[in-house]
Design an enzyme around this catalytic site. Structure first.
Site, PDB file in Angstrom:
ATOM      1  N   ASN A 208      32.004  28.136  33.093  1.00  0.00           N
ATOM      2  CA  ASN A 208      30.513  28.190  33.117  1.00  0.00           C
ATOM      3  C   ASN A 208      30.422  26.893  32.178  1.00  0.00           C
ATOM      4  O   ASN A 208      31.217  26.319  31.773  1.00  0.00           O
ATOM      5  CB  ASN A 208      29.951  29.446  32.289  1.00  0.00           C
ATOM      6  CG  ASN A 208      30.625  29.644  31.143  1.00  0.00           C
ATOM      7  OD1 ASN A 208      30.501  28.972  30.021  1.00  0.00           O
ATOM      8  ND2 ASN A 208      31.301  30.861  30.940  1.00  0.00           N
ATOM      9  N   PRO A 304      38.248  42.162  30.784  1.00  0.00           N
ATOM     10  CA  PRO A 304      37.943  43.162  29.531  1.00  0.00           C
ATOM     11  C   PRO A 304      36.570  42.615  28.865  1.00  0.00           C
ATOM     12  O   PRO A 304      36.604  41.275  28.549  1.00  0.00           O
ATOM     13  CB  PRO A 304      39.065  42.764  28.584  1.00  0.00           C
ATOM     14  CG  PRO A 304      39.803  41.588  29.233  1.00  0.00           C
ATOM     15  CD  PRO A 304      39.509  41.477  30.594  1.00  0.00           C
ATOM     16  N   LYS A 337      21.777  45.271  24.774  1.00  0.00           N
ATOM     17  CA  LYS A 337      23.152  44.551  24.893  1.00  0.00           C
ATOM     18  C   LYS A 337      23.681  44.969  23.424  1.00  0.00           C
ATOM     19  O   LYS A 337      25.052  45.601  23.535  1.00  0.00           O
ATOM     20  CB  LYS A 337      23.004  43.295  25.068  1.00  0.00           C
ATOM     21  CG  LYS A 337      24.587  42.701  25.695  1.00  0.00           C
ATOM     22  CD  LYS A 337      24.352  41.187  26.109  1.00  0.00           C
ATOM     23  CE  LYS A 337      23.975  41.004  27.598  1.00  0.00           C
ATOM     24  NZ  LYS A 337      23.959  39.771  28.195  1.00  0.00           N
TER      25      LYS A 337
HETATM   26  O1  PMT Z   1      28.788  26.559  23.899  1.00  0.00           O
HETATM   27  P1  PMT Z   1      27.193  26.064  23.762  1.00  0.00           P
HETATM   28  O2  PMT Z   1      27.063  25.000  24.937  1.00  0.00           O
HETATM   29  O3  PMT Z   1      27.000  25.364  22.509  1.00  0.00           O
HETATM   30  O4  PMT Z   1      26.458  27.191  24.471  1.00  0.00           O
HETATM   31  C1  PMT Z   1      26.199  28.361  23.469  1.00  0.00           C
HETATM   32  C2  PMT Z   1      26.252  29.749  24.080  1.00  0.00           C
HETATM   33  C3  PMT Z   1      24.775  29.634  25.019  1.00  0.00           C
HETATM   34  C4  PMT Z   1      27.173  29.681  25.185  1.00  0.00           C
HETATM   35  C5  PMT Z   1      26.095  30.683  23.216  1.00  0.00           C
HETATM   36  O5  PMT Z   1      25.071  30.490  22.154  1.00  0.00           O
HETATM   37  C6  PMT Z   1      26.058  32.178  23.706  1.00  0.00           C
HETATM   38  O6  PMT Z   1      25.105  32.517  24.062  1.00  0.00           O
HETATM   39  N1  PMT Z   1      27.198  32.769  23.940  1.00  0.00           N
HETATM   40  C7  PMT Z   1      27.475  33.923  24.604  1.00  0.00           C
HETATM   41  C8  PMT Z   1      27.523  33.756  26.222  1.00  0.00           C
HETATM   42  C9  PMT Z   1      27.767  35.106  26.954  1.00  0.00           C
HETATM   43  O7  PMT Z   1      28.733  35.244  27.440  1.00  0.00           O
HETATM   44  O8  PMT Z   1      26.659  36.002  26.817  1.00  0.00           O
HETATM   45  P2  PMT Z   1      26.769  37.319  27.531  1.00  0.00           P
HETATM   46  O9  PMT Z   1      25.420  37.941  27.387  1.00  0.00           O
HETATM   47  O10 PMT Z   1      27.261  37.272  28.797  1.00  0.00           O
HETATM   48  O11 PMT Z   1      27.780  38.202  26.671  1.00  0.00           O
HETATM   49  C10 PMT Z   1      27.195  38.999  25.510  1.00  0.00           C
HETATM   50  C11 PMT Z   1      28.253  38.931  24.404  1.00  0.00           C
HETATM   51  O12 PMT Z   1      29.375  39.665  25.028  1.00  0.00           O
HETATM   52  C12 PMT Z   1      28.822  37.604  24.019  1.00  0.00           C
HETATM   53  O13 PMT Z   1      29.043  37.809  22.641  1.00  0.00           O
HETATM   54  C13 PMT Z   1      30.063  37.421  24.714  1.00  0.00           C
HETATM   55  O14 PMT Z   1      31.031  36.731  23.873  1.00  0.00           O
HETATM   56  C14 PMT Z   1      30.652  38.826  24.648  1.00  0.00           C
HETATM   57  N2  PMT Z   1      31.466  38.988  25.934  1.00  0.00           N
HETATM   58  C15 PMT Z   1      31.074  38.808  27.259  1.00  0.00           C
HETATM   59  C16 PMT Z   1      31.626  39.327  28.442  1.00  0.00           C
HETATM   60  C17 PMT Z   1      33.267  39.724  28.079  1.00  0.00           C
HETATM   61  N3  PMT Z   1      33.897  39.889  29.111  1.00  0.00           N
HETATM   62  N4  PMT Z   1      33.597  39.665  26.924  1.00  0.00           N
HETATM   63  C18 PMT Z   1      32.755  39.287  25.809  1.00  0.00           C
HETATM   64  O15 PMT Z   1      33.172  39.675  24.510  1.00  0.00           O
END
Ligand code: PMT
Length: 403
Positions: A208, A304, A337
């Site tokens: 991504n 995971p 979430k």
């Molecule tokens: O890296 P940059 O360009 O500075 O951009 C920053 C960002 C937008 C990436 C950052 O601010 C951000 O939002 N990171 C989380 C992105 C994400 O994966 O969001 P999500 O809504 O899909 O996941 C929710 C949370 O679960 C996140 O903390 C993620 O790290 C975690 N996750 C998600 C999937 C997974 N399989 N394992 C996880 O731990």
């Protein structure tokens, strides 16, 4: 209480308004400020605002009998533990580099026997001009410390180095110079950043647009606040922040294993954009373009969930912070979430937002909503480094309260 104090010289520049916040932030940390406001500085902030925040009179005139009677300029220059110049203009730096003293600020700078920290602020062309380069080089040789300037858009509309460091960055530099322990001393922090890459074959992967900037800025701020910080990073092209232990990983499964190996920690910040799925099998050799026009199908399996796993694991950190990258119903989805993942806080960001022509993913800025057990805080649009600095302080307050 450490009982440290600084002499703050406020030079003439648009960034002078930030020196007011600097005084406030220092006073929150028990650092007392005595201020000199230059004549040009007084065009941008008033002596009354500075003295109200500093809690005492502002000095401005070398030839004032009242000022000299209250405190002679030599004593003023030596009464503090550190002299800070913010904003440090080309004029103030040039005078000190050249040994000139024709007003109270330049006289105090020459007369002091204490370390000096400069936070320069000026137009990018001035900062890059040969004479300012010479002043900076000379001052560094003389042992003067610097914080910033940062890259960014200037009040004059130009872009580049020249923006004064943010107040919290200057506070951290002052704490380092004064050897004051940061608010997170003794805390172990684990931060993830960047994307994960899930291989399709030896030359292709699913990933991504995460650049890692937000996670790196958070790790940097936590380390500057004194936390023993480990940063687990997916593939990005950023330099590791100073004083942070960096572990590089590629896939989500590697990121989970690295996080587990880095525990125990007091606080976890999951800023990484982890791939939710991966191809079930990564082909050993490059998948060929079909000759019989059959498009190869890639079957995906779930990765995971690192945040969920660590939030429910036997070594759960005291404070678990996840991010939520959302495009619609940002706060509502992030609230759900938080419960689903078992995080204490969720930092929601709208990754479809356009901030100064850039997307949050990959860009320099962010606008976040901090969702905690007490509700939702909407933060203004900030640089990612300022999000990191503010978050470090919120984490320190939370851990102190929970201690
Ligand atoms: O890296 P940059 O360009 O500075 O951009 C920053 C960002 C937008 C990436 C950052 O601010 C951000 O939002 N990171 C989380 C992105 C994400 O994966 O969001 P999500 O809504 O899909 O996941 C929710 C949370 O679960 C996140 O903390 C993620 O790290 C975690 N996750 C998600 C999937 C997974 N399989 N394992 C996880 O731990």
């Amino acid at each position: 209480m450490h009982g440290k104090s600084i002499l703050l010289i406020i030079g003439g520049g648009i960034a002078a308004y930030k020196s007011l916040e600097l005084i406030r932030r220092l006073s929150e940390r028990g650092v007392k400020t005595r201020a000199i406001l230059t004549k040009a500085g007084a065009e941008f902030v008033t002596p009354l605002s500075v003295s109200s925040l500093a809690g005492e009179k502002v000095f401005s005139d070398l030839f004032s009998l009242t000022d000299e009677a209250e405190m002679g300029h030599i004593e003023l220059s030596r009464s503090a533990d550190l002299v800070v110049v913010a904003p440090a203009t080309a004029d103030l730096m040039g005078k000190l580099a050249g040994g000139l003293a024709n007003d109270l600020a330049s006289t105090a700078l020459l007369a002091t026997d204490k370390p000096i920290l400069m936070a320069p602020a000026m137009n990018v062309r001035m900062w890059e001009s040969p004479s300012v380069r010479r002043s900076v080089e000379q001052l560094k040789k003389d042992g003067v410390l610097f914080v910033g300037p940062n890259d960014g858009e200037m009040a004059c509309g130009e872009f580049g180095p020249g923006r004064m460091a943010e107040p919290l960055e200057i506070v951290a530099a002052i704490e380092r110079a004064l050897k004051i322990e940061g608010p997170l001393a003794g805390v172990r922090a684990l931060v993830t950043a960047g994307p994960t890459r899930e291989p399709v074959d030896p030359v292709r992967f699913l990933a991504n647009h995460s650049s890692g900037k937000q996670g790196y800025a958070i790790a940097d701020a936590l380390a500057r606040a004194g936390a023993d910080t480990t940063l687990i990073s997916g593939p990005v092209s950023l330099a590791p922040p100073t004083g942070v232990k960096l572990m590089r990983v590629t896939t989500a499964r590697e990121m989970l294993a690295a996080c587990e190996s880095a525990l125990p920690a007091d606080v976890l910040v999951m800023a990484a954009a982890v791939a939710d799925w991966r191809p079930d099998i990564a082909a050993n050799s490059k998948i060929k373009k079909s000759t019989d026009r059959i498009v190869p199908l890639i079957k995906l399996v779930e990765n995971p969930d690192i945040l969920h796993t660590l939030a429910h694991g036997p070594q759960r950190p005291r404070l678990v912070i996840g991010f939520a990258a959302e495009t619609d119903d940002v706060v509502e989805n992030a609230v759900a979430k938080r419960a689903r993942k078992g995080a204490d806080w969720i930092i929601a960001n709208d990754v479809s937002a356009n901030l100064d022509g850039e997307s949050v993913m990959g860009g320099e800025k962010n606008r976040i909503h901090l969702i905690s057990e007490t509700g939702t805080e909407d933060w203004p649009e900030l640089s990612k480094s300022e999000v990191g600095s503010r978050l470090a302080l919120r984490i320190a307050d939370k851990l102190k309260g929970a201690a």
